[in-house]
Design a protein around this motif. Structure first.
Motif, PDB file in Angstrom:
ATOM      1  N   VAL A 160      23.194 -28.618 -21.583  1.00  0.00           N
ATOM      2  CA  VAL A 160      21.974 -29.077 -20.778  1.00  0.00           C
ATOM      3  C   VAL A 160      22.172 -29.354 -19.268  1.00  0.00           C
ATOM      4  O   VAL A 160      23.339 -29.863 -18.821  1.00  0.00           O
ATOM      5  N   ASP A 161      21.412 -28.867 -18.432  1.00  0.00           N
ATOM      6  CA  ASP A 161      21.683 -28.871 -16.917  1.00  0.00           C
ATOM      7  C   ASP A 161      21.305 -30.430 -16.400  1.00  0.00           C
ATOM      8  O   ASP A 161      19.977 -30.957 -16.461  1.00  0.00           O
ATOM      9  N   LEU A 162      22.240 -31.130 -15.888  1.00  0.00           N
ATOM     10  CA  LEU A 162      21.968 -32.741 -15.673  1.00  0.00           C
ATOM     11  C   LEU A 162      21.935 -32.475 -14.071  1.00  0.00           C
ATOM     12  O   LEU A 162      22.007 -33.818 -13.576  1.00  0.00           O
ATOM     13  N   ALA A 163      21.825 -31.335 -13.498  1.00  0.00           N
ATOM     14  CA  ALA A 163      21.788 -31.765 -12.008  1.00  0.00           C
ATOM     15  C   ALA A 163      20.304 -32.191 -11.666  1.00  0.00           C
ATOM     16  O   ALA A 163      19.450 -32.078 -12.104  1.00  0.00           O
ATOM     17  N   GLY A 164      20.722 -33.305 -10.603  1.00  0.00           N
ATOM     18  CA  GLY A 164      19.507 -34.244 -10.421  1.00  0.00           C
ATOM     19  C   GLY A 164      18.993 -35.102 -11.390  1.00  0.00           C
ATOM     20  O   GLY A 164      17.835 -35.686 -11.125  1.00  0.00           O
ATOM     21  N   PHE A 165      19.654 -35.418 -12.495  1.00  0.00           N
ATOM     22  CA  PHE A 165      19.249 -36.230 -13.572  1.00  0.00           C
ATOM     23  C   PHE A 165      18.592 -37.644 -13.104  1.00  0.00           C
ATOM     24  O   PHE A 165      17.625 -38.066 -13.485  1.00  0.00           O
ATOM     25  N   TYR A 166      19.672 -38.155 -12.397  1.00  0.00           N
ATOM     26  CA  TYR A 166      19.456 -39.574 -12.208  1.00  0.00           C
ATOM     27  C   TYR A 166      18.402 -39.595 -11.029  1.00  0.00           C
ATOM     28  O   TYR A 166      17.713 -40.722 -10.761  1.00  0.00           O
ATOM     29  N   GLU A 167      18.247 -38.746 -10.185  1.00  0.00           N
ATOM     30  CA  GLU A 167      17.186 -38.823  -8.991  1.00  0.00           C
ATOM     31  C   GLU A 167      15.960 -38.698  -9.530  1.00  0.00           C
ATOM     32  O   GLU A 167      15.043 -39.214  -9.237  1.00  0.00           O
TER      33      GLU A 167
END
Length: 347
Positions: free
Chosen positions: A96-103
């Motif tokens: 799963v792509d977590l790029a920018g998840f917390y943003e």
């Protein structure tokens, strides 16, 4: 969860049978809170009630606010948590792509500080979600001080957004835990499997890098929460809403009103002081009259004295409450003001 498990360890109940969260514990911007965890006596099966309360630090005169209640039970032997964490990532799982998840989570209103951004990687496979979670290095050194570090458990739940929960619950917070067991303590990095346990619930299995069980949760039910529910009062209310107070009014001019009605027996002779006041036996007759409702409705509340019993006081309070309920249920009273009139309430 950490507090309940720790308290249960003291009395031989190392498993949370259920734990329901009644209200978030909102920490103040300044100062601290006192937290109380109470475990009850055991029943015939060894089950014990557990509650979690808080109050502002230094607020010994304030009541405790309840945040959680549940049941602790004697645990069972460490069981197979249901997946082989030694094979990592799991065979056949798609990353799963977590790029920018917390943003993205911050845009949804959930701003996680660096200590809580522990989700490192995630994979999906046939309705399951696997996650790799770790504490920051500084917090990792503190992991030995906990059964399961709360920030580590919280980060493990972040991957639940990929399990296909109902859309309204994806931004939810933990509400009800069932079947929580801690199998090992002190972990600073774990591997997690999450799977659906209902439309708004997930089951959770947590293991260390060698595949040894760390913790398991049969079911965690989440519920959506509004920002208002997390705001908390700026000043603790405590008992202030229920304090009996009396403020004398001296020399103040009466507010100008167009019309006044008197409801109930004219115990204090108000009609003599207000000759244009309409008289009605009760609020129901006032609304049934078809007349334009007055600006102010006066209801005399006769005090009790002498040999009157406590039952008389109870009856008086019950009648007054009933009148207030009738008033609040009638939309026609929205533009009027209700005034209870009494005397002799204080010396």
């Amino acid at each position: 969860v950490e507090l309940a498990i720790r308290a249960g360890d003291e009395v031989g109940c190392d498993r949370i049978d259920e734990l329901t969260l009644a209200a978030p514990l909102v920490l103040p911007e300044q100062g601290a809170v006192q937290v109380q965890v109470r475990v009850g006596v055991a029943d015939e099966a060894g089950r014990r009630a557990v509650t979690v309360h808080s109050r502002p630090d230094g607020g010994e005169e304030l009541p405790w606010s309840q945040h959680a209640m549940g049941v602790l039970v004697p645990g069972v032997d460490a069981a197979d948590i249901g997946f082989d964490a030694a094979v990592w990532p799991p065979a056949g799982a798609e990353p799963v792509d977590l790029a920018g998840f917390y943003e993205a989570r911050a845009q949804d209103g959930f701003v996680y500080g660096p200590e809580f951004q522990g989700l490192r990687a995630a994979w999906r496979r046939d309705g399951e979600v696997f996650a790799e979670v770790a504490l920051p290095e500084a917090d990792g050194r503190e992991a030995d001080g906990f059964g399961l570090h709360p920030a580590l458990l919280d980060a493990a739940l972040h991957a639940s957004v990929f399990t296909g929960l109902d859309s309204d619950e994806r931004g939810g917070l933990p509400f009800s835990w069932e079947g929580v067991s801690l199998h090992a303590s002190g972990a600073s990095a774990v591997r997690v499997r999450l799977s659906r346990a209902g439309a708004s619930a997930v089951s959770i299995a947590i293991a260390d890098a060698a595949g040894a069980p760390v913790a398991s949760v049969d079911s965690l039910l989440v519920r959506a929460v509004s920002p208002e529910q997390l705001g908390g009062p700026e000043v603790p209310v405590g008992d202030s809403m229920f304090r009996v107070d009396w403020t004398p009014v001296r020399g103040a001019a009466s507010p100008a009103v167009e019309s006044v009605a008197l409801v109930g027996p004219d115990t204090f002779g108000l009609a003599d002081a207000l000759p244009d006041t309409a008289l009605h036996p009760d609020l129901e007759s006032l609304t049934a009259s078809g007349l334009v409702l007055p600006d102010v409705v006066l209801i005399p509340v006769a005090g009790v004295s002498g040999d009157d019993t406590a039952g008389s006081v109870h009856d008086l309070v019950a009648r007054t409450l009933g009148q207030l309920q009738v008033w609040l249920e009638e939309d026609r009273f929205a533009s009027s003001r209700l005034v209870f009139v009494t005397r002799g309430a204080v010396s």
